[in-house]
Design an enzyme around this catalytic site. Structure first.
Site, PDB file in Angstrom:
ATOM      1  CD  GLU A 276      -2.693  -1.282  -0.080  1.00 44.92           C
ATOM      2  OE1 GLU A 276      -3.260  -0.294  -0.571  1.00 44.92           O
ATOM      3  OE2 GLU A 276      -2.711  -2.405  -0.631  1.00 44.92           O
ATOM      4  CD1 TRP A 279      -1.293  -0.372  -3.909  1.00 43.73           C
ATOM      5  CD2 TRP A 279      -1.704   0.822  -5.766  1.00 43.73           C
ATOM      6  NE1 TRP A 279      -1.845  -1.204  -4.856  1.00 43.73           N
ATOM      7  CE2 TRP A 279      -2.111  -0.505  -6.002  1.00 43.73           C
ATOM      8  CE3 TRP A 279      -1.855   1.763  -6.787  1.00 43.73           C
ATOM      9  CZ2 TRP A 279      -2.670  -0.908  -7.206  1.00 43.73           C
ATOM     10  CZ3 TRP A 279      -2.412   1.357  -7.993  1.00 43.73           C
ATOM     11  CH2 TRP A 279      -2.808   0.031  -8.191  1.00 43.73           C
ATOM     12  CD1 TRP A 307     -17.875  12.866 -17.779  1.00 39.22           C
ATOM     13  CD2 TRP A 307     -18.532  10.955 -16.827  1.00 39.22           C
ATOM     14  NE1 TRP A 307     -16.784  12.038 -17.716  1.00 39.22           N
ATOM     15  CE2 TRP A 307     -17.154  10.851 -17.144  1.00 39.22           C
ATOM     16  CE3 TRP A 307     -19.154   9.866 -16.224  1.00 39.22           C
ATOM     17  CZ2 TRP A 307     -16.392   9.717 -16.868  1.00 39.22           C
ATOM     18  CZ3 TRP A 307     -18.393   8.733 -15.955  1.00 39.22           C
ATOM     19  CH2 TRP A 307     -17.042   8.660 -16.271  1.00 39.22           C
ATOM     20  CG  ASN A 342      -8.653   1.209  -0.132  1.00 35.91           C
ATOM     21  OD1 ASN A 342      -8.586   2.163  -0.901  1.00 35.91           O
ATOM     22  ND2 ASN A 342      -8.385  -0.031  -0.517  1.00 35.91           N
ATOM     23  CD1 TRP A 360     -13.681  10.720 -14.481  1.00 34.00           C
ATOM     24  CD2 TRP A 360     -12.216  11.640 -13.070  1.00 34.00           C
ATOM     25  NE1 TRP A 360     -12.707  11.337 -15.237  1.00 34.00           N
ATOM     26  CE2 TRP A 360     -11.781  11.906 -14.407  1.00 34.00           C
ATOM     27  CE3 TRP A 360     -11.442  12.115 -12.020  1.00 34.00           C
ATOM     28  CZ2 TRP A 360     -10.628  12.634 -14.697  1.00 34.00           C
ATOM     29  CZ3 TRP A 360     -10.285  12.844 -12.307  1.00 34.00           C
ATOM     30  CH2 TRP A 360      -9.889  13.095 -13.627  1.00 34.00           C
ATOM     31  CD1 TRP A 383     -11.666  10.236  -6.114  1.00 32.97           C
ATOM     32  CD2 TRP A 383     -13.502   9.616  -7.249  1.00 32.97           C
ATOM     33  NE1 TRP A 383     -12.731  10.260  -5.248  1.00 32.97           N
ATOM     34  CE2 TRP A 383     -13.867   9.896  -5.915  1.00 32.97           C
ATOM     35  CE3 TRP A 383     -14.488   9.199  -8.136  1.00 32.97           C
ATOM     36  CZ2 TRP A 383     -15.184   9.759  -5.461  1.00 32.97           C
ATOM     37  CZ3 TRP A 383     -15.791   9.068  -7.694  1.00 32.97           C
ATOM     38  CH2 TRP A 383     -16.130   9.346  -6.368  1.00 32.97           C
TER      39      TRP A 383
HETATM   40  C1  LIG Z   1     -11.639   6.849  -4.700  1.00 33.79           C
HETATM   41  C2  LIG Z   1     -10.456   6.807  -3.776  1.00 33.79           C
HETATM   42  C3  LIG Z   1      -9.947   7.971  -3.222  1.00 33.79           C
HETATM   43  C4  LIG Z   1      -8.825   7.945  -2.385  1.00 33.79           C
HETATM   44  N1  LIG Z   1      -8.347   9.131  -1.865  1.00 33.79           N
HETATM   45  C5  LIG Z   1      -7.222   9.118  -1.108  1.00 33.79           C
HETATM   46  C6  LIG Z   1      -6.693  10.336  -0.592  1.00 33.79           C
HETATM   47  O1  LIG Z   1      -7.189  11.434  -0.842  1.00 33.79           O
HETATM   48  N2  LIG Z   1      -5.579  10.244   0.201  1.00 33.79           N
HETATM   49  C7  LIG Z   1      -4.982   9.047   0.474  1.00 33.79           C
HETATM   50  O2  LIG Z   1      -3.976   9.029   1.201  1.00 33.79           O
HETATM   51  N3  LIG Z   1      -5.453   7.894  -0.004  1.00 33.79           N
HETATM   52  C8  LIG Z   1      -6.556   7.884  -0.789  1.00 33.79           C
HETATM   53  N4  LIG Z   1      -7.051   6.700  -1.263  1.00 33.79           N
HETATM   54  C9  LIG Z   1      -6.316   5.447  -0.987  1.00 33.79           C
HETATM   55  C10 LIG Z   1      -6.767   4.712   0.304  1.00 33.79           C
HETATM   56  O3  LIG Z   1      -8.155   4.540   0.295  1.00 33.79           O
HETATM   57  C11 LIG Z   1      -6.360   5.450   1.574  1.00 33.79           C
HETATM   58  O4  LIG Z   1      -4.972   5.726   1.544  1.00 33.79           O
HETATM   59  C12 LIG Z   1      -6.635   4.622   2.831  1.00 33.79           C
HETATM   60  O5  LIG Z   1      -7.985   4.264   2.887  1.00 33.79           O
HETATM   61  C13 LIG Z   1      -6.287   5.456   4.056  1.00 33.79           C
HETATM   62  O6  LIG Z   1      -6.610   4.737   5.210  1.00 33.79           O
HETATM   63  P1  LIG Z   1      -5.473   4.140   6.128  1.00 33.79           P
HETATM   64  O7  LIG Z   1      -4.506   5.209   6.489  1.00 33.79           O
HETATM   65  O8  LIG Z   1      -6.124   3.366   7.221  1.00 33.79           O
HETATM   66  O9  LIG Z   1      -4.753   3.164   5.096  1.00 33.79           O
HETATM   67  P2  LIG Z   1      -3.972   1.802   5.268  1.00 33.79           P
HETATM   68  O10 LIG Z   1      -4.767   0.757   4.587  1.00 33.79           O
HETATM   69  O11 LIG Z   1      -3.573   1.583   6.659  1.00 33.79           O
HETATM   70  O12 LIG Z   1      -2.688   2.035   4.358  1.00 33.79           O
HETATM   71  C14 LIG Z   1      -1.522   2.680   4.850  1.00 33.79           C
HETATM   72  C15 LIG Z   1      -1.157   3.844   3.974  1.00 33.79           C
HETATM   73  O13 LIG Z   1      -0.842   3.379   2.665  1.00 33.79           O
HETATM   74  C16 LIG Z   1      -1.242   4.368   1.709  1.00 33.79           C
HETATM   75  N5  LIG Z   1      -2.262   3.786   0.842  1.00 33.79           N
HETATM   76  C17 LIG Z   1      -3.102   2.764   1.115  1.00 33.79           C
HETATM   77  N6  LIG Z   1      -3.850   2.461   0.052  1.00 33.79           N
HETATM   78  C18 LIG Z   1      -3.504   3.313  -0.921  1.00 33.79           C
HETATM   79  C19 LIG Z   1      -3.922   3.501  -2.263  1.00 33.79           C
HETATM   80  N7  LIG Z   1      -4.841   2.738  -2.843  1.00 33.79           N
HETATM   81  N8  LIG Z   1      -3.367   4.515  -2.961  1.00 33.79           N
HETATM   82  C20 LIG Z   1      -2.402   5.289  -2.419  1.00 33.79           C
HETATM   83  N9  LIG Z   1      -1.960   5.158  -1.165  1.00 33.79           N
HETATM   84  C21 LIG Z   1      -2.498   4.171  -0.421  1.00 33.79           C
HETATM   85  C22 LIG Z   1      -1.834   5.526   2.491  1.00 33.79           C
HETATM   86  O14 LIG Z   1      -0.838   6.475   2.714  1.00 33.79           O
HETATM   87  C23 LIG Z   1      -2.275   4.849   3.783  1.00 33.79           C
HETATM   88  O15 LIG Z   1      -2.380   5.721   4.864  1.00 33.79           O
HETATM   89  C24 LIG Z   1      -8.187   6.715  -2.100  1.00 33.79           C
HETATM   90  C25 LIG Z   1      -8.708   5.531  -2.656  1.00 33.79           C
HETATM   91  C26 LIG Z   1      -9.833   5.574  -3.478  1.00 33.79           C
HETATM   92  C27 LIG Z   1     -10.357   4.283  -4.046  1.00 33.79           C
END
Ligand SMILES: Cc1cc2nc3c(=O)[nH]c(=O)nc-3n(C[C@H](O)[C@H](O)[C@H](O)COP(=O)(O)OP(=O)(O)OC[C@H]3O[C@@H](n4cnc5c(N)ncnc54)[C@H](O)[C@@H]3O)c2cc1C
Length: 453
Positions: A276, A279, A307, A342, A360, A383
């Site tokens: 993650e 990512w 859209w 997420n 989107w 998105w």
């Molecule tokens: C439509 C959509 C919008 C999103 N918007 C954001 C946003 O504005 N900011 C954001 O940080 N993340 C975003 N994410 C990715 C992800 O959903 C969040 O990082 C995550 O839910 C944050 O919760 P957590 O800190 O408990 O993550 P955890 O699951 O604990 O993951 C740890 C860290 O890994 C990173 N991470 C995890 N998943 C992703 C991912 N898919 N993409 C990029 N980084 C990731 C983040 O920094 C996160 O804090 C988005 C995902 C989707 C599908």
């Protein structure tokens, strides 16, 4: 010259400019500034950013204000202080140059288009005054040109990028106080040098009210996570009813934690969690290489999708009143906590773009306004992934079925009941659109649009 702690220093000052790195510990740019001599810290509440926020009680502003107050307090306990200004950095810096004998400004790099433009302009005005501007990588593990394809081009698909990322991590091992470490995970401890901050009396700091904001009532997630949560992350991360993810997003966003420290933890505890973090780097390099994604689909042909202009439907989605309980639960979680799980971000984003055929960019803007962890690169990437127009190789005709997602990830409706208490009663609305109809409409619309031209 002054004699301070037995050392002689010139009156010229090095400044460290805090931005998305609101911590003293393991902060690359700060470490290098402190290595160079005594340092005056500064933070600017940037009116260019703040003036675009519609909510007076914006939780991100409260979060930053708290983090800056804590930094300032810590520095004051060391006999130093932090200059905190409110305004346009392009006006603040000339004022600082007038007030102080600035030798050099140190800072960590940011990759968002606005930040790039601002930093270029600041670099230019500093240069005119013969002040050096030193910038460092701190916010990500690998910057945009550190993980490239063999032909030197950027990766646009995640899986090969992640393989190269992991290989790169292990490519340079060096001895550190923590034992042999990959070079890219090395720490930048500033504790040994903290006494090198410029001695100062406590300085005033603008309050939230001074800047036209109010305190948000949201509760911020802690900056620490237990080892067990990270160990179990692979099993629990997809279940929105349990505390199975770290909640660290906001801390990564504003740098109140170090990415290197968390990556080290992830390597030893959970490859899924590490993935993650990869990512996060991936989307950051996509934004840096392809800044047009801010307003346009990564795959340009997706700009042809017609859209629907449906403000009432959009409103129902925002308010969590779609009649699809997993979607509504997510949207309400967002409104009440500034967070959305997420898995549910994926479901709600898919629902808006595919079931409702709404652009989107509208959903992205709603998340940007409401997510505590809003990050331009990750939000845009998420998105575009959901709408099918981003870097992802998955075909657009994979459409999330909210009922199937619920069966898999919230089968006892624990998460749904937490956020939608009227679920299962007459007060809960019927689905705003039939799933089979919406799916067929989406497939047809996408197919026609992408076939054109
Ligand atoms: C439509 C959509 C919008 C999103 N918007 C954001 C946003 O504005 N900011 C954001 O940080 N993340 C975003 N994410 C990715 C992800 O959903 C969040 O990082 C995550 O839910 C944050 O919760 P957590 O800190 O408990 O993550 P955890 O699951 O604990 O993951 C740890 C860290 O890994 C990173 N991470 C995890 N998943 C992703 C991912 N898919 N993409 C990029 N980084 C990731 C983040 O920094 C996160 O804090 C988005 C995902 C989707 C599908």
């Amino acid at each position: 010259m002054r004699n301070w702690g037995g050392l002689l220093f010139s009156a010229l000052q090095n400044f460290f400019w805090f931005r998305r790195d609101l911590r003293l510990h393991d902060n690359t740019g700060l470490y290098h500034a402190l290595q160079a001599g005594h340092v005056q810290g500064i933070f600017i509440f940037d009116t260019e950013i703040l003036s675009s926020l519609p909510e007076r009680a914006d939780a991100r502003v409260t979060f930053i204000h708290d983090a800056i107050s804590a930094l300032k307090e810590k520095l004051e306990s060391l006999g130093a202080s932090l200059i905190v200004r409110y305004g346009d950095p392009l006006k603040i810096w000339p004022a600082i140059l007038d007030e102080h004998d600035v030798q050099a400004v140190f800072t960590n790099r940011d990759f968002e288009p606005y930040a790039n433009a601002r930093d270029n302009a600041v670099a230019e005005l500093l240069q005119q005054s013969k002040v050096a501007f030193h910038t460092f990588k701190d916010h990500v593990m690998f910057e945009k040109d550190a993980v490239l394809k063999d032909d030197g081009k950027p990766y646009t698909v995640f899986t090969p990028y992640s393989r190269k990322w992991v290989a790169r991590l292990g490519s340079k091992i060096q001895e550190t106080p923590l034992g042999p470490q990959p070079f890219y995970l090395q720490s930048f401890p500033s504790e040994d040098h903290l006494q090198r901050f410029e001695p100062s009396k406590p300085l005033p700091m603008p309050s939230l009210a001074d800047m036209g904001f109010e305190r948000s009532a949201l509760v911020f997630p802690p900056a620490q996570v237990g080892q067990q949560l990270i160990k179990n992350y692979g099993q629990t991360r997809d279940l929105p009813a349990v505390q199975g993810t770290s909640g660290l997003g906001v801390h990564f966003r504003f740098g109140t934690i170090s990415i290197r420290e968390k990556a080290r933890k992830a390597i030893s505890l959970s490859p899924v969690f590490l993935n993650e973090l990869i990512w996060r780097d991936f989307y950051s390099q996509i934004l840096a290489h392809f800044p047009t994604v801010v307003n346009h689909p990564f795959k340009p042909q997706y700009d042809r999708i017609p859209w629907r202009d449906a403000p009432e439907d959009f409103q129902k989605w925002c308010e969590g009143k779609t009649g699809y309980p997993i979607v509504d639960a997510g949207m309400r979680e967002l409104m009440h906590t500034g967070f959305m799980h997420n898995r549910v971000r994926m479901i709600t984003a898919s629902f808006l773009t595919k079931h409702l055929l709404i652009d989107w960019r509208l959903g992205e803007a709603w998340f940007a306004q409401n997510l505590l962890d809003f990050d331009l690169a990750s939000n845009n990437g998420g998105w575009q992934w959901a709408a099918g127009c981003g870097t992802d190789a998955a075909p657009y005709f994979r459409i999330f079925n909210p009922a199937e997602q619920t069966k898999k990830f919230d089968k006892d409706h624990q998460y749904i009941r937490r956020w939608v208490p009227e679920f299962g009663t007459a007060a809960y609305p019927p689905p705003m659109v039939d799933h089979a109809f919406a799916r067929a409409r989406c497939l047809d619309t996408y197919k026609r649009a992408l076939a054109d031209g």
